[in-house]
Design an enzyme around this catalytic site. Structure first.
Site, PDB file in Angstrom:
ATOM      1  N   HIS A   1      -0.573   2.887   3.447  1.00  0.00           N
ATOM      2  CA  HIS A   1       0.551   3.614   4.030  1.00  0.00           C
ATOM      3  C   HIS A   1       1.876   3.000   3.577  1.00  0.00           C
ATOM      4  CE1 HIS A   1       2.458   6.300   6.858  1.00  0.00           C
ATOM      5  NE2 HIS A   1       3.121   5.284   7.404  1.00  0.00           N
TER       6      HIS A   1
ATOM      7  N   SER B   1       6.564   8.873   6.062  1.00  0.00           N
ATOM      8  CA  SER B   1       5.794   8.827   7.303  1.00  0.00           C
ATOM      9  C   SER B   1       6.385   9.801   8.331  1.00  0.00           C
ATOM     10  CB  SER B   1       5.738   7.383   7.814  1.00  0.00           C
ATOM     11  OG  SER B   1       4.789   7.241   8.832  1.00  0.00           O
TER      12      SER B   1
ATOM     13  N   GLU C   1      -5.188   5.693   3.465  1.00  0.00           N
ATOM     14  CA  GLU C   1      -4.349   5.938   4.638  1.00  0.00           C
ATOM     15  C   GLU C   1      -5.078   6.776   5.686  1.00  0.00           C
ATOM     16  OE1 GLU C   1      -0.257   6.907   4.371  1.00  0.00           O
ATOM     17  OE2 GLU C   1      -0.258   6.860   2.179  1.00  0.00           O
TER      18      GLU C   1
END
Length: 296
Positions: A268, A144, A238
């Site tokens: 995610h 991320s 996502e």
């Protein structure tokens, strides 16, 4: 329902069971608590370390080659996440790759906005070099926000004329702090973790008034020429799907050997749930194979 659907339904229910706290301390605790749900296997050795002034942690499994290492940059939108929240997952990635891991507890916004996290990542890499690790035996990895930070670290190392690592792995990378990708809207209904308004809040804290198009915060705008091989993994459910797709395109256009994996229906940071999600285990096995291939 298929096994994958059943597994994902259980994870989605778990994530939906609690509201995201409004306060910063609560948000940080929530992500740490999520990671704490998963036990560390008994054969994993965990060792805290000061990595050039950065709080960090080694993990090692019995089969790990002590000369090889994955340096990991956790997710959490630059304002949360920690060594603790991702410990179980990066330890498993190291097991699959046959390496040690060094997870960095880089400084977080808003107390420490850009470039604090990048400075800490660079110090972590220098620490590994000072400990005798050869660049060709180092992998830089991130999830991320840590995925975007991974690319920024590679570009910064290249610009400084330093030897680059063997390869890099980006999981669900946040590569565009403007949130301009189409999937920010088209995947909003199916992504249980990351939504545009929340990401805007995080970006504001990290940028502290700076331009979100700066290459060192949004690497889809960076010159990626000369970077080592990249593995980019992203789930099809996502909001950050477009970030990964565009990052892979920028890398490929710059003649970087790029492996893009889009995992159907994955959410995610699905690697965090590998203990209860078969595709999480498979994705980490793919990471291990990629690392082994690029270090051999």
């Amino acid at each position: 329902m298929t096994n994958t659907e059943t597994e994902l339904a259980a994870i989605r229910a778990m994530l939906a069971s609690g509201q995201r706290p409004a306060d910063l301390a609560g948000r940080r605790q929530r992500l740490d608590d999520l990671g704490a749900r998963y036990e560390i296997p008994a054969d994993v050795v965990v060792e805290p370390v000061d990595a050039g002034g950065v709080k960090a942690e080694w993990t090692t499994t019995p089969a790990a080659d002590p000369t090889r290492v994955i340096m990991f940059l956790h997710g959490g939108g630059y304002i949360s996440g920690s060594i603790k929240s991702h410990r179980h997952m990066i330890a498993q990635a190291g097991r699959e790759a046959g390496t040690r891991t060094l997870a960095l507890g880089y400084r977080l916004a808003p107390e420490h906005p850009f470039p604090a996290a990048l400075e800490d990542a660079l110090n972590g890499y220098r620490f590994l070099l000072s400990r005798g690790f050869l660049p060709e035996n180092i992998v830089i990895a991130g999830e991320s926000a840590g995925g975007g930070l991974t690319i920024a670290t590679l570009v910064s190392l290249r610009e400084a004329g330093m030897a680059l690592p063997a390869c890099a792995w980006c999981s669900s990378p946040w590569a565009d702090l403007e949130m301009s990708g189409d999937t920010m809207q088209t995947k909003a209904a199916v992504d249980p973790l990351i939504q545009g308004p929340y990401l805007h809040e995080l970006a504001t804290a990290y940028l502290n008034g700076l331009n979100p198009r700066m290459p060192m915060v949004s690497p889809i705008h960076a010159d990626l020429r000369g970077l080592p091989p990249l593995l980019i993994q992203v789930g099809s459910d996502e909001t950050l799907l477009d970030d990964a797709l565009r990052l892979a395109g920028v890398a490929a256009t710059a003649n970087v050997r790029t492996t893009l994996q889009v995992w159907p229906h994955m959410i995610h940071a699905w690697h965090l749930f590998y203990a209860q999600l078969a595709d999480g285990r498979r994705a980490l096995a793919e990471v291990g194979a990629f690392v082994r291939a690029n270090m051999s």
